[in-house]
Motif scaffolding. Structure first.
Motif, short mmCIF file in Angstrom:
data_model
loop_
_atom_site.label_atom_id
_atom_site.label_comp_id
_atom_site.label_asym_id
_atom_site.label_seq_id
_atom_site.Cartn_x
_atom_site.Cartn_y
_atom_site.Cartn_z
N ALA A 247 50.41 40.08 48.36
CA ALA A 247 50.37 38.64 48.07
C ALA A 247 49.22 38.30 47.14
O ALA A 247 49.36 37.46 46.24
CB ALA A 247 50.27 37.85 49.37
N THR A 248 48.08 38.95 47.33
CA THR A 248 46.93 38.70 46.46
C THR A 248 47.21 39.15 45.05
O THR A 248 46.84 38.48 44.07
CB THR A 248 45.69 39.41 47.01
OG1 THR A 248 45.44 38.96 48.35
CG2 THR A 248 44.48 39.11 46.16
N ILE A 249 47.87 40.30 44.89
CA ILE A 249 48.21 40.79 43.55
C ILE A 249 49.15 39.82 42.84
O ILE A 249 49.00 39.54 41.65
CB ILE A 249 48.82 42.20 43.65
CG1 ILE A 249 47.73 43.21 44.05
CG2 ILE A 249 49.46 42.60 42.32
CD1 ILE A 249 48.24 44.62 44.22
N ARG A 250 50.12 39.30 43.58
CA ARG A 250 51.03 38.32 42.98
C ARG A 250 50.27 37.08 42.52
O ARG A 250 50.54 36.54 41.44
CB ARG A 250 52.14 37.94 43.97
CG ARG A 250 53.15 39.05 44.24
CD ARG A 250 54.37 38.51 44.97
NE ARG A 250 54.01 37.97 46.28
CZ ARG A 250 54.04 38.68 47.40
NH1 ARG A 250 54.38 39.97 47.37
NH2 ARG A 250 53.72 38.13 48.56
N ARG A 251 49.35 36.63 43.33
CA ARG A 251 48.58 35.44 42.95
C ARG A 251 47.71 35.71 41.73
O ARG A 251 47.63 34.89 40.80
CB ARG A 251 47.71 35.01 44.13
CG ARG A 251 46.76 33.86 43.82
CD ARG A 251 46.01 33.41 45.07
NE ARG A 251 45.24 34.48 45.66
CZ ARG A 251 44.00 34.81 45.26
NH1 ARG A 251 43.41 34.14 44.27
NH2 ARG A 251 43.34 35.78 45.86
N VAL A 252 47.03 36.84 41.71
CA VAL A 252 46.15 37.17 40.60
C VAL A 252 46.95 37.36 39.31
O VAL A 252 46.50 36.97 38.22
CB VAL A 252 45.33 38.43 40.94
CG1 VAL A 252 44.55 38.91 39.73
CG2 VAL A 252 44.37 38.15 42.09
N ARG A 253 48.15 37.94 39.41
CA ARG A 253 48.98 38.12 38.23
C ARG A 253 49.44 36.77 37.68
O ARG A 253 49.43 36.54 36.47
CB ARG A 253 50.20 38.99 38.56
CG ARG A 253 51.13 39.16 37.35
CD ARG A 253 52.40 39.87 37.70
NE ARG A 253 52.16 41.27 38.00
CZ ARG A 253 52.29 41.82 39.21
NH1 ARG A 253 52.66 41.05 40.23
NH2 ARG A 253 52.08 43.10 39.40
N VAL B 173 47.93 48.07 41.78
CA VAL B 173 46.89 47.37 41.01
C VAL B 173 47.05 47.67 39.53
O VAL B 173 46.85 46.79 38.68
CB VAL B 173 45.50 47.79 41.52
CG1 VAL B 173 44.40 47.20 40.64
CG2 VAL B 173 45.31 47.34 42.97
N SER B 174 47.42 48.90 39.19
CA SER B 174 47.58 49.24 37.78
C SER B 174 48.70 48.44 37.13
O SER B 174 48.71 48.27 35.90
CB SER B 174 47.85 50.74 37.64
OG SER B 174 49.10 51.08 38.21
N ALA B 175 49.65 47.95 37.93
CA ALA B 175 50.74 47.14 37.37
C ALA B 175 50.24 45.80 36.83
O ALA B 175 50.97 45.10 36.13
CB ALA B 175 51.80 46.90 38.44
N LEU B 176 48.98 45.43 37.14
CA LEU B 176 48.41 44.20 36.61
C LEU B 176 48.05 44.32 35.13
O LEU B 176 47.60 43.34 34.53
CB LEU B 176 47.17 43.81 37.41
CG LEU B 176 47.41 43.35 38.85
CD1 LEU B 176 46.10 43.19 39.59
CD2 LEU B 176 48.18 42.03 38.86
N ARG B 177 48.24 45.50 34.55
CA ARG B 177 47.95 45.66 33.13
C ARG B 177 48.76 44.71 32.26
O ARG B 177 48.37 44.39 31.14
CB ARG B 177 48.25 47.11 32.71
CG ARG B 177 47.15 48.09 33.07
CD ARG B 177 46.09 48.14 32.02
NE ARG B 177 46.63 48.61 30.73
CZ ARG B 177 45.98 48.57 29.59
NH1 ARG B 177 44.78 48.05 29.54
NH2 ARG B 177 46.54 49.02 28.48
N GLY B 178 49.88 44.24 32.75
CA GLY B 178 50.66 43.29 31.97
C GLY B 178 49.97 41.96 31.82
O GLY B 178 50.16 41.25 30.83
N ALA B 179 49.15 41.59 32.81
CA ALA B 179 48.46 40.31 32.78
C ALA B 179 47.01 40.44 32.36
O ALA B 179 46.41 39.47 31.87
CB ALA B 179 48.55 39.62 34.14
N TYR B 180 46.42 41.61 32.54
CA TYR B 180 45.01 41.83 32.24
C TYR B 180 44.91 43.03 31.29
O TYR B 180 45.34 44.13 31.63
CB TYR B 180 44.20 42.09 33.51
CG TYR B 180 44.18 40.92 34.44
CD1 TYR B 180 43.16 39.99 34.43
CD2 TYR B 180 45.22 40.72 35.35
CE1 TYR B 180 43.14 38.90 35.27
CE2 TYR B 180 45.23 39.63 36.22
CZ TYR B 180 44.19 38.72 36.17
OH TYR B 180 44.19 37.64 37.02
#
Length: 390
Positions: free
Chosen positions: A311-317, A340-347
């Motif tokens: 849920a935190t990852i979804r919010r941060v993305r 966490v590495s999947a956040l590369r699309g947003a960061y």
């Protein structure tokens, strides 16, 4: 068993000592035996014992008038730094001197405070060190004053003054390297930008006073109105620190402390301090809670608890809080690095700090994920300064 428990509780509530409890039993026994057997001497002894107990209660019940003042120097320190508490006790009574046994609470310990012949209007000052070996909030006080009678039959304890707190922040390690700024172009590319540069951000309609050299003529021809380029200073990155405070991420707890979590808190504090020093925007987030207040105070209060990383990852993305994300976790979070590495699309830059699991399987740095494995804050700081991937 119930009778013994009830007697112990009664003694604790009334302040009667073991000797006083024996006097109570003796007084009752002597009075009963004296009246039933017709022996006035026994009844007299029982009455004397009862009178002695009543006098002891009256003597111990006297409540001295004391003023208590505390000064913590300082009240916020880094872990391992020295802190000292200065306690001043003043006898505000006008007639009677105080001759008491007192102690002050300091964390889990009790510090003796001598109050011998404290005359009316006088004060005494006691200083003692505050333990700062562990991160957290150290409670101080209240002052506990114990007063008993000369025969040791009754002992009553009272508290004076309000409690105080000393905040022990995580240790901060010097980080010399900081991430470079990231710029997005119109075609979707992401490039690193050197300090002191500006880049195109958006287009807007021309207003009187805008410089003509900022007019974007090609877009103006398509739209039919003058369009002006908005420039954005991209030399400053925005760092997002995500601290994994889930109990599952730090399973190795000894004496109430998870060393991997302490190291993660030190890393988070070091990153925040480095960003503030370089005047770079930075934000701190916890997996299980929303961080509110000064970041060092947030890290001081942080404890392990159940949480939902997904849920935190979804919010941060969804919020896209910055361009550099730093995820700090423990041995239990090794399996979550892929998510966490999947956040590369947003960061554009995603880094992970993994603490307390150097003997685990090697971490794959796929998908551009930068991983630092360290046992403590010192190792993390050295590895951080050696990163060349941002």
């Amino acid at each position: 068993m119930r009778i013994a428990h009830g007697l112990s509780r009664w003694r604790a509530l009334t302040g009667v000592t073991a000797r006083g409890f024996g006097i109570v039993l003796a007084a009752v026994g002597l009075l009963v035996a004296g009246f039933r057997s017709g022996y006035p001497d026994l009844a007299m002894l029982g009455a004397a014992a009862g009178i002695a107990l009543v006098c002891a209660v009256g003597f111990a019940s006297w409540r001295p008038r004391l003023g208590v003042e505390r000064v913590a120097e300082p009240d916020r320190v880094a872990r391992g730094e020295s802190a000292r508490m200065t306690l001043t006790v003043r006898n505000t009574s006008r007639l009677r001197a105080a001759n008491l046994v007192a102690s002050d609470r300091c964390g889990n310990k009790s510090v003796p405070v001598p109050l011998l012949r404290l005359r009316p209007g006088r004060d005494t000052t006691v200083g003692y060190p505050v333990p700062t070996t562990r991160r957290g909030i150290v409670p101080i006080g209240p002052l506990r004053v114990t007063r008993g009678d000369p025969l040791g039959l009754v002992t009553l304890a009272r508290t004076y003054g309000g409690p105080a707190e000393v905040w022990v922040h995580p240790r901060i390690h010097l980080l010399r390297a900081v991430p470079a700024g990231m710029a997005r172009s119109l075609d979707g590319r992401i490039d690193k930008v050197p300090h002191g540069t500006t880049t195109f951000d958006t287009l807007r309609e021309y207003v009187i006073g805008d410089e003509l050299r900022r007019v974007h003529w090609r877009s103006s021809a398509k739209v039919g109105d003058l369009m002006v380029r908005e420039q954005l200073d991209t030399s400053e990155p925005t760092i997002v620190v995500l601290l994994d405070d889930r109990a599952a991420a730090h399973p190795e707890v000894r004496d109430g402390t998870a060393e991997s979590f302490e190291a993660a808190c030190e890393a988070a504090a070091s990153i925040v301090a480095a960003a503030v020093r370089e005047d770079i925007p930075v934000s701190l987030h916890l997996v299980t809670d929303v961080a509110t207040g000064p970041y060092l105070d947030v890290l001081t209060r942080a404890t392990l608890r159940p949480g939902d990383l997904a849920a935190t990852i979804r919010r941060v993305r969804a919020q896209r809080l910055g361009d550099t994300l730093v995820f700090l976790t423990g041995p239990g979070g090794r399996g979550d690095l892929g998510a966490v590495s999947a956040l590369r699309g947003a960061y554009p830059v995603v880094m992970a700090g993994l603490f307390g699991d150097r003997d685990g399987a090697p971490v794959s740095a796929g998908d551009g994920l930068i991983v630092i494995e360290a046992d403590d804050g010192d190792e993390f700081a050295a590895a951080w300064d050696g990163v060349r991937g941002w």
